[in-house]
Design an enzyme around this catalytic site. Structure first.
Site, short mmCIF file in Angstrom:
data_model
loop_
_atom_site.label_atom_id
_atom_site.label_comp_id
_atom_site.label_asym_id
_atom_site.label_seq_id
_atom_site.Cartn_x
_atom_site.Cartn_y
_atom_site.Cartn_z
N ASP A 66 49.31 9.72 33.57
CA ASP A 66 48.28 10.38 34.38
C ASP A 66 46.94 10.18 33.67
O ASP A 66 46.62 10.91 32.74
CB ASP A 66 48.63 11.86 34.53
CG ASP A 66 47.63 12.65 35.34
OD1 ASP A 66 46.68 12.05 35.87
OD2 ASP A 66 47.79 13.89 35.41
N HIS A 71 41.23 7.97 37.79
CA HIS A 71 40.50 8.49 36.63
C HIS A 71 41.03 7.92 35.33
O HIS A 71 42.22 7.64 35.17
CB HIS A 71 40.50 10.02 36.61
CG HIS A 71 41.83 10.68 36.41
ND1 HIS A 71 42.35 10.95 35.17
CD2 HIS A 71 42.75 11.14 37.31
CE1 HIS A 71 43.52 11.56 35.29
NE2 HIS A 71 43.80 11.67 36.59
N ASP A 121 46.59 8.67 42.03
CA ASP A 121 46.92 9.59 40.95
C ASP A 121 48.43 9.77 40.92
O ASP A 121 49.15 9.16 41.71
CB ASP A 121 46.20 10.93 41.13
CG ASP A 121 45.82 11.59 39.82
OD1 ASP A 121 46.60 11.48 38.85
OD2 ASP A 121 44.75 12.23 39.75
N GLU A 151 38.14 13.82 35.33
CA GLU A 151 38.96 14.42 36.38
C GLU A 151 39.80 15.56 35.85
O GLU A 151 39.95 16.60 36.51
CB GLU A 151 39.86 13.35 37.01
CG GLU A 151 40.58 13.79 38.28
CD GLU A 151 41.93 14.45 38.04
OE1 GLU A 151 42.51 14.98 39.00
OE2 GLU A 151 42.40 14.46 36.88
N GLU A 152 40.34 15.40 34.66
CA GLU A 152 41.21 16.43 34.11
C GLU A 152 40.44 17.67 33.67
O GLU A 152 41.04 18.73 33.44
CB GLU A 152 42.00 15.88 32.92
CG GLU A 152 42.97 14.75 33.25
CD GLU A 152 44.15 15.20 34.08
OE1 GLU A 152 44.23 16.40 34.42
OE2 GLU A 152 45.00 14.35 34.40
N HIS A 187 51.84 15.96 32.45
CA HIS A 187 50.98 16.58 31.42
C HIS A 187 51.73 16.89 30.13
O HIS A 187 51.29 17.72 29.34
CB HIS A 187 50.28 17.83 31.96
CG HIS A 187 49.14 17.52 32.87
ND1 HIS A 187 48.16 18.45 33.18
CD2 HIS A 187 48.79 16.40 33.53
CE1 HIS A 187 47.28 17.90 33.99
NE2 HIS A 187 47.64 16.65 34.23
#
Length: 373
Positions: A180, A67, A235, A212-213, A329
């Protein structure tokens, strides 16, 4: 010119792309894919797809995806004072928000800001030790008032990303925001570069996906057009070599790409992936034959698009390759260029296999006799 993993990754990390605002990264992926792919398109939702390999209509179709979007924020309200209230998009770590530097993608170009925090000298009690919730925070862009913020190109809905340019650490580690999943996007481009000169028995579809997130389902329109026989996602996964996680699992940075056995949503098992054992065997055998280090992982709290891809069509066998990453994150994620390179090597080896080596159909129940009910 040979493909450079570090240069490609650092180039992708320069761009800001929260969910639903992936254009900057998509433009790069489109440009790179168009150099050598047989077919490239971008669908109406924003997914970028490139086809390589066999042109035969009955060729096995392998889809490899990652992604483009990153976690971030969105402006919810402009205060009369010019400070900005905001909402989270995806799951940026709340404990790292206060005091972070951010970039706002305004109508007139990027605007720098910071997430305000109560001055420590005046903080009392829990204010000194606990992270404020998002509704207690604001973004400071230096605006004198609301009109000034609007003149700067800021409005409700302006996307906001964390700011932390990539830095190379010791032992081939890199630190940055948005690893990410720019790691995965880099892997896609590395595979594209490698397979573009190979004679492939199968058709390979490389997909840079959106949202995706946010909702984990942005890739679905691609499935309904490509109709893959198998799918492999790329990922990140939490690396458990830090002092706080060293007892949790065996996943370690610089120990190879992870092969997911199980993952599921952190608030229950309503969505996730149990990788078919036949695909795990395929991945591990291929890695062994090419001397590529891999490590198995079980990852509760982690979920990727594979959780939804696997239930499309007649069922799409899915596997997930995970690049170990520290501080996920947060504005300062850390991962290994070696692990990323190993991921590219493994996917390239898979793409070069004959169709007969891909176990599309379920294992037969040969270990026990079946009886009619």
């Amino acid at each position: 010119m040979s493909f450079s993993v570090q240069e490609t990754l650092f180039s992708l990390l320069q761009h800001n792309a929260i969910s639903g605002h992936e254009n900057a990264v998509a433009d790069v992926m489109l440009c790179e894919f168009r150099r050598q792919a047989k077919e490239v398109w971008r669908d109406r939702l924003g997914n970028v797809v490139a086809r390589y390999g066999s042109d035969k209509p009955d060729a096995l179709r392998l889809m490899i995806f990652a992604h483009m979007d990153e976690v971030g924020f969105m402006v919810r309200k402009i205060e009369p004072s010019g400070f900005l209230r905001f909402e989270r998009v995806g799951g940026p770590a709340q404990v790292t928000m206060a005091g972070s530097i951010v970039t706002l993608t305004g109508d007139k170009g990027p605007v720098m800001g910071c997430i305000g925090i109560k001055s420590y000298h005046f903080a009392k009690g829990d204010e000194r030790t606990q992270s404020p919730s998002v509704d207690k925070l604001w973004i400071d862009i230096g605006a004198k008032d609301k009109d000034d913020a609007i003149r700067m190109g800021i409005q409700v809905g302006t996307p906001v990303t964390l700011y932390n340019p990539p830095q190379l650490l010791a032992n081939d580690l890199v630190c940055s925001k948005a690893l990410d999943d720019r790691l995965g996007c880099t892997a896609l481009l590395g595979v594209a570069d490698a397979i573009s000169t190979m004679e492939l028995d199968i058709a390979v579809y490389l997909v840079a996906s959106v949202q995706e997130e946010f909702n984990i389902r942005g890739i679905v329109p691609v499935l309904r057009r490509v109709k893959p026989d198998l799918a492999i996602g790329i990922d990140i996964t939490p690396s458990c070599d830090t002092p706080d996680l060293h007892d949790y699992s065996e996943v370690r940075i610089n120990q190879g790409v992870g092969i997911t056995c199980l993952n599921y949503h952190g608030r229950g098992t309503l969505a996730g992936l149990i990788t078919p054992p036949r695909l795990i065997r395929m991945l591990e055998q291929t890695a062994l034959e090419h001397n590529i280090p891999v490590q198995r992982e079980v990852a509760p709290g982690v979920i990727t698009e594979t959780g939804y891809i696997q239930v499309e069509q007649d069922g799409i066998p899915c596997a997930s390759l995970s690049i170990p990453c520290r501080y996920t994150h947060s504005p300062a994620e850390v991962a290994s260029l070696r692990d990323l390179t190993d991921c590219i090597r493994l996917l390239t080896a898979l793409a070069g296999m004959s169709a007969a080596h891909f176990p599309v159909e379920p294992d037969s129940g040969t270990t026990q006799e079946a009886h009619p009910l």
